[in-house]
Design an enzyme around this catalytic site. Structure first.
Site, PDB file in Angstrom:
ATOM      1  N   TYR A  32     -29.748  19.201  30.102  1.00 13.54           N
ATOM      2  CA  TYR A  32     -31.064  18.674  30.457  1.00 13.54           C
ATOM      3  C   TYR A  32     -30.949  17.359  31.201  1.00 13.54           C
ATOM      4  O   TYR A  32     -29.864  16.775  31.290  1.00 13.54           O
ATOM      5  CB  TYR A  32     -31.937  18.530  29.204  1.00 13.54           C
ATOM      6  CG  TYR A  32     -31.614  17.332  28.313  1.00 13.54           C
ATOM      7  CD1 TYR A  32     -30.469  17.292  27.528  1.00 13.54           C
ATOM      8  CD2 TYR A  32     -32.473  16.234  28.276  1.00 13.54           C
ATOM      9  CE1 TYR A  32     -30.193  16.196  26.718  1.00 13.54           C
ATOM     10  CE2 TYR A  32     -32.205  15.143  27.464  1.00 13.54           C
ATOM     11  CZ  TYR A  32     -31.065  15.126  26.685  1.00 13.54           C
ATOM     12  OH  TYR A  32     -30.779  14.043  25.884  1.00 13.54           O
ATOM     13  N   ARG A  51     -25.736  13.834  38.096  1.00 13.85           N
ATOM     14  CA  ARG A  51     -25.311  14.000  36.692  1.00 13.85           C
ATOM     15  C   ARG A  51     -25.627  15.417  36.206  1.00 13.85           C
ATOM     16  O   ARG A  51     -24.842  16.006  35.454  1.00 13.85           O
ATOM     17  CB  ARG A  51     -25.992  12.948  35.805  1.00 13.85           C
ATOM     18  CG  ARG A  51     -25.512  13.014  34.358  1.00 13.85           C
ATOM     19  CD  ARG A  51     -26.029  11.855  33.524  1.00 13.85           C
ATOM     20  NE  ARG A  51     -27.471  11.904  33.352  1.00 13.85           N
ATOM     21  CZ  ARG A  51     -28.181  10.971  32.736  1.00 13.85           C
ATOM     22  NH1 ARG A  51     -27.583   9.898  32.221  1.00 13.85           N
ATOM     23  NH2 ARG A  51     -29.491  11.078  32.610  1.00 13.85           N
ATOM     24  N   ARG A  99     -26.820  38.234  21.165  1.00 10.29           N
ATOM     25  CA  ARG A  99     -26.074  37.116  20.587  1.00 10.29           C
ATOM     26  C   ARG A  99     -24.570  37.410  20.534  1.00 10.29           C
ATOM     27  O   ARG A  99     -24.132  38.332  19.850  1.00 10.29           O
ATOM     28  CB  ARG A  99     -26.582  36.783  19.181  1.00 10.29           C
ATOM     29  CG  ARG A  99     -25.914  35.543  18.606  1.00 10.29           C
ATOM     30  CD  ARG A  99     -26.446  35.177  17.229  1.00 10.29           C
ATOM     31  NE  ARG A  99     -25.802  33.953  16.760  1.00 10.29           N
ATOM     32  CZ  ARG A  99     -24.592  33.915  16.211  1.00 10.29           C
ATOM     33  NH1 ARG A  99     -23.907  35.039  16.017  1.00 10.29           N
ATOM     34  NH2 ARG A  99     -24.064  32.763  15.856  1.00 10.29           N
ATOM     35  N   LYS A 146     -24.729  16.206  29.348  1.00  8.52           N
ATOM     36  CA  LYS A 146     -26.072  15.991  28.798  1.00  8.52           C
ATOM     37  C   LYS A 146     -26.558  17.315  28.207  1.00  8.52           C
ATOM     38  O   LYS A 146     -27.390  18.023  28.771  1.00  8.52           O
ATOM     39  CB  LYS A 146     -27.023  15.438  29.871  1.00  8.52           C
ATOM     40  CG  LYS A 146     -28.208  14.697  29.252  1.00  8.52           C
ATOM     41  CD  LYS A 146     -28.844  13.748  30.236  1.00  8.52           C
ATOM     42  CE  LYS A 146     -30.168  13.167  29.755  1.00  8.52           C
ATOM     43  NZ  LYS A 146     -30.136  12.380  28.536  1.00  8.52           N
ATOM     44  N   GLU A 178     -21.860   4.566  22.093  1.00  5.94           N
ATOM     45  CA  GLU A 178     -23.212   4.380  22.650  1.00  5.94           C
ATOM     46  C   GLU A 178     -24.202   4.467  21.516  1.00  5.94           C
ATOM     47  O   GLU A 178     -23.829   4.473  20.345  1.00  5.94           O
ATOM     48  CB  GLU A 178     -23.483   5.430  23.740  1.00  5.94           C
ATOM     49  CG  GLU A 178     -23.368   6.858  23.256  1.00  5.94           C
ATOM     50  CD  GLU A 178     -23.611   7.912  24.340  1.00  5.94           C
ATOM     51  OE1 GLU A 178     -24.208   7.589  25.376  1.00  5.94           O
ATOM     52  OE2 GLU A 178     -23.217   9.066  24.118  1.00  5.94           O
ATOM     53  N   LEU A 202     -22.439   9.252  27.353  1.00  7.15           N
ATOM     54  CA  LEU A 202     -23.201   9.782  28.485  1.00  7.15           C
ATOM     55  C   LEU A 202     -23.204   8.711  29.574  1.00  7.15           C
ATOM     56  O   LEU A 202     -23.490   7.540  29.280  1.00  7.15           O
ATOM     57  CB  LEU A 202     -24.640  10.077  28.056  1.00  7.15           C
ATOM     58  CG  LEU A 202     -25.452  10.755  29.149  1.00  7.15           C
ATOM     59  CD1 LEU A 202     -25.108  12.243  29.222  1.00  7.15           C
ATOM     60  CD2 LEU A 202     -26.933  10.571  28.926  1.00  7.15           C
TER      61      LEU A 202
HETATM   62  N1  PDD Z   1     -31.428   9.983  26.638  1.00  6.52           N
HETATM   63  N2  PDD Z   1     -26.763   8.125  25.890  1.00  6.52           N
HETATM   64  C1  PDD Z   1     -27.428   9.139  25.300  1.00  6.52           C
HETATM   65  C2  PDD Z   1     -26.764   9.886  24.192  1.00  6.52           C
HETATM   66  C3  PDD Z   1     -28.724   9.469  25.728  1.00  6.52           C
HETATM   67  O1  PDD Z   1     -29.366  10.503  25.157  1.00  6.52           O
HETATM   68  C4  PDD Z   1     -29.334   8.717  26.763  1.00  6.52           C
HETATM   69  C5  PDD Z   1     -30.710   8.999  27.284  1.00  6.52           C
HETATM   70  C6  PDD Z   1     -28.601   7.659  27.354  1.00  6.52           C
HETATM   71  C7  PDD Z   1     -29.159   6.831  28.496  1.00  6.52           C
HETATM   72  O2  PDD Z   1     -29.128   7.542  29.704  1.00  6.52           O
HETATM   73  P1  PDD Z   1     -30.175   7.235  30.885  1.00  6.52           P
HETATM   74  O3  PDD Z   1     -30.072   5.795  31.180  1.00  6.52           O
HETATM   75  O4  PDD Z   1     -29.715   8.079  31.993  1.00  6.52           O
HETATM   76  O5  PDD Z   1     -31.559   7.601  30.374  1.00  6.52           O
HETATM   77  C8  PDD Z   1     -27.316   7.409  26.900  1.00  6.52           C
HETATM   78  C9  PDD Z   1     -32.680  10.480  27.160  1.00  6.52           C
HETATM   79  C10 PDD Z   1     -33.634   9.463  27.677  1.00  6.52           C
HETATM   80  C11 PDD Z   1     -33.298  11.455  26.158  1.00  6.52           C
HETATM   81  O6  PDD Z   1     -32.515  12.191  25.574  1.00  6.52           O
HETATM   82  O7  PDD Z   1     -34.515  11.495  26.014  1.00  6.52           O
END
Ligand code: PDD
Length: 286
Positions: A32, A51, A99, A146, A178, A202
């Site tokens: 996503y 990405r 499945r 992601k 993170e 990420l």
């Molecule tokens: N998440 N690390 C993780 C695990 C994340 O899920 C996110 C963002 C980030 C920051 O990435 P970015 O700056 O590209 O938003 C880092 C999104 C916003 C979400 O899952 O809703």
């Protein structure tokens, strides 16, 4: 939300239907993106789509759309929305198949996207900062993808919420990776630091922009491992994401960070980030 996009069609959300045998539902087999939209423009679209390409390549799916096609889907999703800032959520799964863990030979990916209003952290959080906990990073070794499989992230965030904190800062082998849904920065003196890219984080679009802005302003920004104990001795700690932008963390595991309130480096980078956004809205930055 007026309409969502699902597999080539724009339909009201309650009419969007996905099979119970979709591999996203059964296996969490999909990826996503979340793309902020400021002043009607898709912020850092090229970075988000690149990405997305990296995530798709990592799970061996082809990008179902060209950039221009994505743009026209997003533009249509954004029409009819109020003028305020929005975000686009998009998700691609491997599609519908009986499945079986192995990849299905002929499945068509499921593509879903919608737009919604962006709700920023409340002013009080920006003024006072938020609390975080530290906890073991229990996730897998491909956190650079992601992935929609966010069970570990959900468990970790919930652990923070139950300890009245806004975020969980994750620690793997003694170093900060993170947040459960954010990247982490620390400030010591006049230096910024954030963990290096790699399989354990990420590559956040907001993170990269902050590094870029810091560089342009000659603010030292290291991309080096941050030992867990450096959180305690930092002057400032921030979390960053497309939704939260740059949010100060002023308590970690019940103890104050630095002076226990947002610091001057946060004020500086936050202002520079907002300046960049304004330039973007006016078409002077990408
Ligand atoms: N998440 N690390 C993780 C695990 C994340 O899920 C996110 C963002 C980030 C920051 O990435 P970015 O700056 O590209 O938003 C880092 C999104 C916003 C979400 O899952 O809703």
């Amino acid at each position: 939300m007026s309409q969502v996009y699902l597999n080539g069609q724009f339909v009201p959300p309650d009419q969007a239907r996905v099979s119970v045998f979709d591999r996203g539902f059964i296996f969490g087999d999909g990826v996503y993106e979340v793309i902020p939209v400021f002043g009607g423009r898709l912020f850092r679209l090229a970075h988000h789509l690149s990405r997305l390409d990296a995530s798709l390549a990592a799970i061996r799916l082809r990008n179902p759309h060209l950039t221009e096609e994505w743009k026209s889907i997003f533009t249509r999703l954004l029409t009819g929305h109020a003028n305020g800032d929005q975000s686009i959520y998009l998700q691609i799964t491997r599609g519908v198949a009986p499945r079986d863990h192995a990849f299905p030979p002929n499945a068509t990916p499921t593509v879903f996207a919608y737009a919604q209003s962006l709700s920023y952290p409340p002013a009080e959080q920006l003024a006072q900062g938020v609390a975080a906990i530290t906890t073991e990073d229990i996730r897998w070794r491909r956190c650079d993808i992601k992935s929609i499989a966010l069970l570990a992230n959900a468990l970790l965030r919930q652990q923070a919420i139950e300890q009245r904190a806004a975020e969980a800062i994750l620690i793997r082998d003694g170093v900060v990776t993170e947040g459960a849904a954010s990247n982490i920065f620390i400030v010591k003196g006049d230096r910024l630091s954030t963990p290096p890219k790699g399989p354990f984080i990420l590559p956040g679009i907001t993170r990269d922009l902050i590094v870029e802005i810091a560089c342009a302003k000659n603010i030292v920004c290291d991309e080096l491992p941050i030992k867990a104990e450096m959180l305690q001795s930092a002057d400032e700690v921030w979390l960053t994401s497309s939704i939260k932008e740059i949010l100060p963390i002023t308590r970690i595991d019940g103890k104050p960070v630095g002076k226990g309130k947002p610091g001057p480096m946060h004020a500086r980078l936050f202002a520079l980030y907002q300046e960049y956004k304004q330039a973007f809205i006016q078409g002077r930055a990408e």
